[in-house]
Design an enzyme around this catalytic site. Structure first.
Site, PDB file in Angstrom:
ATOM      1  CE1 TYR A 262      -4.003  -2.214   5.160  1.00 30.13           C
ATOM      2  CE2 TYR A 262      -2.927   0.242   4.045  1.00 30.13           C
ATOM      3  CZ  TYR A 262      -2.904  -1.010   4.622  1.00 30.13           C
ATOM      4  OH  TYR A 262      -4.247  -1.212   2.909  1.00 30.13           O
TER       5      TYR A 262
ATOM      6  NE  ARG B 244      -0.755   8.261   0.981  1.00 29.61           N
ATOM      7  CZ  ARG B 244      -0.978   7.561   1.652  1.00 29.61           C
ATOM      8  NH1 ARG B 244      -1.811   6.901   1.753  1.00 29.61           N
ATOM      9  NH2 ARG B 244      -0.389   7.487   2.922  1.00 29.61           N
TER      10      ARG B 244
ATOM     11  CB  CYS C 252      -0.095   3.121   4.449  1.00 30.87           C
ATOM     12  SG  CYS C 252      -1.528   4.209   4.205  1.00 30.87           S
TER      13      CYS C 252
ATOM     14  CD  GLN D 289      -9.060  15.721   2.989  1.00 33.35           C
ATOM     15  OE1 GLN D 289      -9.578  16.257   3.215  1.00 33.35           O
ATOM     16  NE2 GLN D 289      -9.972  15.387   4.065  1.00 33.35           N
TER      17      GLN D 289
ATOM     18  CB  SER E  39      -0.775   0.015   1.437  1.00 33.69           C
ATOM     19  OG  SER E  39      -1.452   0.967   1.194  1.00 33.69           O
TER      20      SER E  39
ATOM     21  CD  GLU F 199     -18.023   3.288   5.209  1.00 32.01           C
ATOM     22  OE1 GLU F 199     -17.400   2.106   5.371  1.00 32.01           O
ATOM     23  OE2 GLU F 199     -19.114   4.329   6.103  1.00 32.01           O
ATOM     24  CE  LYS F 200      -8.712   2.016   1.832  1.00 31.15           C
ATOM     25  NZ  LYS F 200      -7.870   2.163   1.207  1.00 31.15           N
ATOM     26  CB  ALA F 201     -12.255   9.321   0.345  1.00 29.35           C
TER      27      ALA F 201
END
Ligand code: NAD
Length: 334
Positions: free
Chosen positions: A147, A284, A118, A218, A116, A189-191
């Site tokens: 994570y 990001r 991340c 962001q 990821s 869930e993600k954005a």
């Protein structure tokens, strides 16, 4: 035809990957901890196994008789989940560790690991105009707590299983993936899915407001699932021995993402901002120089196009499941 195991096949990306592998003629075994009724997709002709891959015995059972492994199994979710479940996220290290040990001992030829963005150093993600994270930006290490550290550690374990035992491992660092047949509610869930759901809820339940986490400035990039599956397959069967970005370079702010979803829905909502909600890093994006160099390709499905397909699927599901207790929602009748 290869004999392939997909770990995490009941999830979003694993479900799509299983379908793709089967459609090109491979023999596929699909494994996940969830009961089959909760898998997003069940592909006909696939050997489905419900197993907890945190244990060594179950990993040996899952891989026995097979040749290749795609490991997409992890206890994960969007920022709302990973900021509040760091220990759970880190426990996924057991899945990759035991799968690697089983792969080594059972003579697996090739092994894919889903890492990821991340893993990247947080100090390189403080500017919303992020020029794109290069693979080298993972070090010196300051990954997303919980994570991200688990992903970075597991990447290194894959590398050492290659160096020490000759197991051909391939590692892709996914940047936010979205599309149909994925999580859109429940806290993981993600954005993109969360925003689609919030906009659809406004329509179905006659609300006129959307709550956005943080100030909405962001930035992130979002890769549509079809690009993700192509990238996974190309990386798996390439000679790329180092972790590589697999993400879109179309960076947008969360406010812009909401604009796009509102355009698809055909109406605008009043925006409320929650400064205390989990926000993640400030900016990001994926630097795609390396993937272009190796594969002559990068993910390029426009965000607006992918969002439309995602929105339509989520809306259909929400209409179908309206009024039901989420625990009773079934994706596959057995
Ligand atoms: P997902 O949550 O939909 O799928 C993961 C699956 O793993 C789930 O179905 C879950 O039940 C399964 N799983 C969890 N623990 C397990 C266990 N002990 N044994 C067996 N199965 C188990 O997530 P996804 O979006 O499909 O992500 C797949 C992989 O890609 C994960 O490793 C994730 O960390 C990585 N990734 C995803 C994204 C993204 O934007 N979706 C971004 C970066 C990395």
């Amino acid at each position: 035809m290869n004999k392939i195991v997909v770990a995490g096949a009941g999830g979003f990306i694993g479900g799509h990957l299983t379908r793709a592998l089967k459609s090109i003629g491979h023999q596929v075994r699909a494994v996940d901890i969830k009961p089959l009724t909760k898998w997003y997709q069940l592909t006909p002709g696939v050997d489905n196994l419900v197993l907890d891959l945190k244990t060594r015995e179950n990993c040996f059972q899952a891989l026995n008789g097979y040749e290749q492994v795609f490991n997409l199994a992890a206890d994960m979710g969007g920022m709302g989940f990973i900021e509040t479940h760091k220990a759970d996220c880190m426990l996924s290290v057991l899945i990759n560790t035991h799968l690697l040990m089983a792969a080594r001992d059972l003579g697996i030829h090739r092994y894919f690991y889903a890492s990821s963005a991340c893993v990247y150093n947080a100090e390189k993600q403080t500017d919303p105009n992020n020029p794109g994270l290069k693979e080298t930006d993972a070090y010196p290490a300051l990954a997303e707590d919980g994570y991200g550290w688990e992903k970075l550690f597991s990447e290194r374990m894959c590398r050492h299983f290659y160096e020490d035992y000759g197991l051909a491992t391939r590692i892709a660092r996914f940047h936010n993936v979205y599309g149909p047949f994925g999580t859109y509610d429940g806290g993981r869930e993600k954005a993109p899915a969360a925003i689609c759901r919030k906009v659809i809820e406004s329509e179905l339940y006659d609300k006129n407001e959307i709550i956005i986490w943080g100030d909405g400035n962001q930035t992130r990039s979002f890769m549509f699932i079809d690009d993700c599956i192509k990238g996974i397959l190309d990386i798996m069967y390439s000679n790329i021995e180092e972790p590589i970005n697999l993400g879109s370079a179309e960076m947008v702010s969360i406010n812009r993402l909401v604009d796009y979803v509102e355009e698809i829905a055909g109406y605008k909502l009043a925006r409320k901002y929650d400064p205390d909600a989990p926000k993640g890093v400030r900016g990001r994006n994926s630097d795609n120089s390396l993937i272009k160099k190796y594969l002559g390709w990068e993910p390029s499905i426009p965000l607006k196009d992918g969002l439309k397909k995602t929105y339509d699927w989520i809306k259909e599901e929400m209409i179908k499941n309206r009024g039901k207790d989420p625990k009773q929602v079934v994706f596959n009748e057995m």
